[in-house]
Scaffold this motif. Sequence first.
Motif, PDB file in Angstrom:
ATOM      1  N   TYR A 141      10.104  48.322  11.764  1.00  0.00           N
ATOM      2  CA  TYR A 141      10.624  47.672  10.551  1.00  0.00           C
ATOM      3  C   TYR A 141      11.443  46.438  10.923  1.00  0.00           C
ATOM      4  CZ  TYR A 141       9.165  51.038   7.065  1.00  0.00           C
ATOM      5  OH  TYR A 141       8.421  51.807   6.216  1.00  0.00           O
ATOM      6  N   ALA A 142      12.158  46.558  12.038  1.00  0.00           N
ATOM      7  CA  ALA A 142      12.994  45.438  12.469  1.00  0.00           C
ATOM      8  C   ALA A 142      12.128  44.211  12.809  1.00  0.00           C
ATOM      9  CB  ALA A 142      13.821  45.857  13.680  1.00  0.00           C
ATOM     10  N   GLU A 143      10.884  44.478  13.211  1.00  0.00           N
ATOM     11  CA  GLU A 143       9.981  43.393  13.613  1.00  0.00           C
ATOM     12  C   GLU A 143       9.214  42.795  12.434  1.00  0.00           C
ATOM     13  OE1 GLU A 143       8.986  42.738  17.290  1.00  0.00           O
ATOM     14  OE2 GLU A 143      11.087  43.325  17.085  1.00  0.00           O
ATOM     15  N   TYR A 144       9.285  43.503  11.320  1.00  0.00           N
ATOM     16  CA  TYR A 144       8.368  43.173  10.242  1.00  0.00           C
ATOM     17  C   TYR A 144       8.555  41.768   9.672  1.00  0.00           C
ATOM     18  CZ  TYR A 144       8.746  43.536   5.050  1.00  0.00           C
ATOM     19  OH  TYR A 144       8.838  43.287   3.719  1.00  0.00           O
ATOM     20  N   GLY A 145       9.817  41.325   9.634  1.00  0.00           N
ATOM     21  CA  GLY A 145      10.078  39.973   9.148  1.00  0.00           C
ATOM     22  C   GLY A 145       9.369  38.935  10.014  1.00  0.00           C
ATOM     23  N   LYS A 146       9.280  39.222  11.289  1.00  0.00           N
ATOM     24  CA  LYS A 146       8.696  38.261  12.235  1.00  0.00           C
ATOM     25  C   LYS A 146       7.157  38.259  12.194  1.00  0.00           C
ATOM     26  CE  LYS A 146      10.070  38.793  16.599  1.00  0.00           C
ATOM     27  NZ  LYS A 146      10.788  38.889  17.809  1.00  0.00           N
ATOM     28  N   TYR A 147       6.579  39.458  12.129  1.00  0.00           N
ATOM     29  CA  TYR A 147       5.117  39.555  12.281  1.00  0.00           C
ATOM     30  C   TYR A 147       4.355  39.884  10.991  1.00  0.00           C
ATOM     31  CZ  TYR A 147       6.413  39.784  17.186  1.00  0.00           C
ATOM     32  OH  TYR A 147       6.937  39.515  18.413  1.00  0.00           O
ATOM     33  N   GLY A 148       5.066  40.314   9.953  1.00  0.00           N
ATOM     34  CA  GLY A 148       4.387  40.734   8.724  1.00  0.00           C
ATOM     35  C   GLY A 148       4.079  42.218   8.777  1.00  0.00           C
ATOM     36  N   LEU A 149       4.045  42.826   7.607  1.00  0.00           N
ATOM     37  CA  LEU A 149       3.900  44.273   7.518  1.00  0.00           C
ATOM     38  C   LEU A 149       2.579  44.794   8.114  1.00  0.00           C
ATOM     39  CD1 LEU A 149       5.643  46.511   6.568  1.00  0.00           C
ATOM     40  CD2 LEU A 149       4.835  46.161   4.243  1.00  0.00           C
ATOM     41  N   LYS A 177      -2.288  52.787   5.196  1.00  0.00           N
ATOM     42  CA  LYS A 177      -2.132  52.630   3.753  1.00  0.00           C
ATOM     43  C   LYS A 177      -0.864  51.858   3.379  1.00  0.00           C
ATOM     44  CE  LYS A 177      -4.746  56.744   2.635  1.00  0.00           C
ATOM     45  NZ  LYS A 177      -4.787  57.983   1.863  1.00  0.00           N
ATOM     46  N   ALA A 178      -1.062  50.964   2.418  1.00  0.00           N
ATOM     47  CA  ALA A 178       0.065  50.216   1.862  1.00  0.00           C
ATOM     48  C   ALA A 178      -0.086  50.253   0.355  1.00  0.00           C
ATOM     49  CB  ALA A 178       0.020  48.776   2.365  1.00  0.00           C
ATOM     50  N   SER A 179       1.005  50.164  -0.370  1.00  0.00           N
ATOM     51  CA  SER A 179       0.880  50.139  -1.826  1.00  0.00           C
ATOM     52  C   SER A 179       0.595  48.713  -2.293  1.00  0.00           C
ATOM     53  CB  SER A 179       2.141  50.699  -2.492  1.00  0.00           C
ATOM     54  OG  SER A 179       3.265  49.990  -2.051  1.00  0.00           O
ATOM     55  N   ASP A 180       0.809  47.768  -1.401  1.00  0.00           N
ATOM     56  CA  ASP A 180       0.488  46.375  -1.725  1.00  0.00           C
ATOM     57  C   ASP A 180      -0.948  46.099  -1.262  1.00  0.00           C
ATOM     58  OD1 ASP A 180       1.217  43.472  -2.242  1.00  0.00           O
ATOM     59  OD2 ASP A 180       0.621  43.414  -0.130  1.00  0.00           O
ATOM     60  N   VAL A 181      -1.778  45.671  -2.191  1.00  0.00           N
ATOM     61  CA  VAL A 181      -3.212  45.525  -1.904  1.00  0.00           C
ATOM     62  C   VAL A 181      -3.482  44.557  -0.753  1.00  0.00           C
ATOM     63  CG1 VAL A 181      -5.392  44.661  -2.868  1.00  0.00           C
ATOM     64  CG2 VAL A 181      -3.981  46.229  -4.191  1.00  0.00           C
ATOM     65  N   ASN A 182      -2.833  43.384  -0.779  1.00  0.00           N
ATOM     66  CA  ASN A 182      -3.107  42.395   0.275  1.00  0.00           C
ATOM     67  C   ASN A 182      -2.701  42.902   1.651  1.00  0.00           C
ATOM     68  OD1 ASN A 182      -4.337  40.328  -1.198  1.00  0.00           O
ATOM     69  ND2 ASN A 182      -2.346  39.779  -2.073  1.00  0.00           N
ATOM     70  N   THR A 183      -1.582  43.653   1.696  1.00  0.00           N
ATOM     71  CA  THR A 183      -1.142  44.207   2.985  1.00  0.00           C
ATOM     72  C   THR A 183      -2.164  45.225   3.484  1.00  0.00           C
ATOM     73  OG1 THR A 183       1.148  43.913   2.314  1.00  0.00           O
ATOM     74  CG2 THR A 183       0.754  45.424   4.149  1.00  0.00           C
ATOM     75  N   ALA A 184      -2.645  46.072   2.575  1.00  0.00           N
ATOM     76  CA  ALA A 184      -3.637  47.082   2.968  1.00  0.00           C
ATOM     77  C   ALA A 184      -4.895  46.402   3.502  1.00  0.00           C
ATOM     78  CB  ALA A 184      -3.978  47.982   1.775  1.00  0.00           C
ATOM     79  N   ILE A 185      -5.381  45.389   2.803  1.00  0.00           N
ATOM     80  CA  ILE A 185      -6.608  44.698   3.243  1.00  0.00           C
ATOM     81  C   ILE A 185      -6.398  44.102   4.636  1.00  0.00           C
ATOM     82  CG2 ILE A 185      -8.169  42.747   2.787  1.00  0.00           C
ATOM     83  CD1 ILE A 185      -7.549  43.159  -0.236  1.00  0.00           C
ATOM     84  N   GLU A 186      -5.266  43.439   4.817  1.00  0.00           N
ATOM     85  CA  GLU A 186      -5.002  42.784   6.108  1.00  0.00           C
ATOM     86  C   GLU A 186      -4.886  43.822   7.235  1.00  0.00           C
ATOM     87  OE1 GLU A 186      -1.457  40.352   6.188  1.00  0.00           O
ATOM     88  OE2 GLU A 186      -1.868  39.733   8.269  1.00  0.00           O
ATOM     89  N   ALA A 187      -4.197  44.932   6.934  1.00  0.00           N
ATOM     90  CA  ALA A 187      -4.002  45.958   7.975  1.00  0.00           C
ATOM     91  C   ALA A 187      -5.345  46.548   8.408  1.00  0.00           C
ATOM     92  CB  ALA A 187      -3.070  47.054   7.457  1.00  0.00           C
ATOM     93  N   TYR A 188      -6.198  46.878   7.449  1.00  0.00           N
ATOM     94  CA  TYR A 188      -7.509  47.452   7.808  1.00  0.00           C
ATOM     95  C   TYR A 188      -8.361  46.431   8.558  1.00  0.00           C
ATOM     96  CZ  TYR A 188      -6.857  51.822   5.251  1.00  0.00           C
ATOM     97  OH  TYR A 188      -6.420  53.060   4.854  1.00  0.00           O
ATOM     98  N   ASP A 189      -8.287  45.175   8.112  1.00  0.00           N
ATOM     99  CA  ASP A 189      -9.045  44.112   8.749  1.00  0.00           C
ATOM    100  C   ASP A 189      -8.617  43.942  10.210  1.00  0.00           C
ATOM    101  OD1 ASP A 189     -11.062  42.393   8.413  1.00  0.00           O
ATOM    102  OD2 ASP A 189      -9.948  40.857   7.312  1.00  0.00           O
ATOM    103  N   LEU A 190      -7.304  43.912  10.432  1.00  0.00           N
ATOM    104  CA  LEU A 190      -6.789  43.753  11.800  1.00  0.00           C
ATOM    105  C   LEU A 190      -7.234  44.923  12.667  1.00  0.00           C
ATOM    106  CD1 LEU A 190      -3.122  42.601  11.027  1.00  0.00           C
ATOM    107  CD2 LEU A 190      -4.860  41.257  12.240  1.00  0.00           C
ATOM    108  N   PHE A 191      -7.110  46.131  12.112  1.00  0.00           N
ATOM    109  CA  PHE A 191      -7.454  47.318  12.891  1.00  0.00           C
ATOM    110  C   PHE A 191      -8.935  47.310  13.256  1.00  0.00           C
ATOM    111  CE2 PHE A 191      -8.811  51.617  13.669  1.00  0.00           C
ATOM    112  CZ  PHE A 191      -7.777  52.147  14.426  1.00  0.00           C
ATOM    113  N   ALA A 192      -9.774  47.012  12.258  1.00  0.00           N
ATOM    114  CA  ALA A 192     -11.231  47.084  12.480  1.00  0.00           C
ATOM    115  C   ALA A 192     -11.712  46.047  13.481  1.00  0.00           C
ATOM    116  CB  ALA A 192     -11.965  46.925  11.162  1.00  0.00           C
ATOM    117  N   SER A 193     -10.952  44.957  13.660  1.00  0.00           N
ATOM    118  CA  SER A 193     -11.409  43.973  14.646  1.00  0.00           C
ATOM    119  C   SER A 193     -10.978  44.377  16.058  1.00  0.00           C
ATOM    120  CB  SER A 193     -10.929  42.560  14.285  1.00  0.00           C
ATOM    121  OG  SER A 193      -9.567  42.576  14.035  1.00  0.00           O
ATOM    122  N   GLU A 194     -10.155  45.416  16.167  1.00  0.00           N
ATOM    123  CA  GLU A 194      -9.697  45.846  17.498  1.00  0.00           C
ATOM    124  C   GLU A 194     -10.253  47.207  17.932  1.00  0.00           C
ATOM    125  OE1 GLU A 194      -5.369  46.562  19.529  1.00  0.00           O
ATOM    126  OE2 GLU A 194      -5.540  44.967  18.039  1.00  0.00           O
TER     127      GLU A 194
END
Length: 371
Positions: A141-149, A177-194
Amino acid sequence: MSNRRKTRVVNIGKLKIGGDNPILVQSMTQTRTIDIAGTVKQILELEKAGCEIIRVTAPDIKSATALGEIKKQIHIPLVVDIHFQYLIALEAIKQGVDKVRINPGNIGGEEKVKMVVNACKERGIPIRIGINMGSLERDLYAEYGKYGLARVMLESARRHIKILEKLKFYDTVVSLKASDVNTAIEAYDLFASEYDYPLHIGVTEAGTKWAGSIKSAVGIGSILSRGIGDTIRVSIADDPIEQVKVGWEILKSLGLRQRGVNIIACPTCGRTEINLKKLAADVESALEKVDAPIKVAVMGCVVNGPGEAKFADIGISGGLKKAVIHRGEVVIRVVDEKDVLPVFLDEIKILLIEKGFEKEAEKIDYEIIGK
Ligand code: SF4
């Protein structure tokens, strides 16, 4: 979907998650797990609605010991949801669950994780790592401001995965899972590319039935459209049956799975000459139990209805005190207003029989007529 990202395959009971296997619809019970009869009843209802995997919570050992009996009475894979307690996980595994949702980093040390992992290996069952934006590690959480959720959610997933991989455990499913749609999309996208671990998709705490369904459709739909996702769960504050129905509608809308009849209806306008809202709802109710890949259209006027519904297998378009029934654009029958519903259901029955769905034709519920 042709752009579906390739994931490894894990077994869950008789089913498989990942690879080219169908994207499975799952839900979670809302009963107390120790209430075996109540939990089984809800699961059987969910099975009928199309639920393919069911998750139940086990907050204590007593709940975990109920799982064996629950499993005996249901027909779909049973997943247990556990937070922190490795002993509960071990009991649940002993009871024969088909998957464990637990985050290895939260169990309390490598030895305890090892015991859970070994038990899963022995039984050949997978673990789901469930990353939730509301319960990340403090330092992240402390890093979240720097890198995004989304990036810190990915980092959290990495940590849990590392623990399992160190123990040579790879039958892992992951959710971010995120309750914010854009965060959820980005998180799954990042994960799936790795990673190529199969993904459980969802927008968490999406909201009430109406708003939550839209949010889930946009979020889950966007992720699936990117070719990401192997199983989905809709999290709306309503009956879990509704969650399953919404899940299926999302998959059907994207052409990813087929279940039931596809009903289309026009939005109505100044030309509408029948009570379209009631007719569409009645047709939907009458066909609720029918599972055949046909498209049925309910349209508001004869001027544009048959044309707009030309891709439907069968349709009805309302006129002044009459309606026309058409296959594609071709009108096959004109009916009086009072006979619209029974005659239309008869014509759907004929169509189903012609297409070889005799058993499904028998499932049309005529009881709706006159209600
Ligand atoms: Fe209006 Fe007819 Fe189109 Fe329905 S089908 S929206 S009633 S024009």
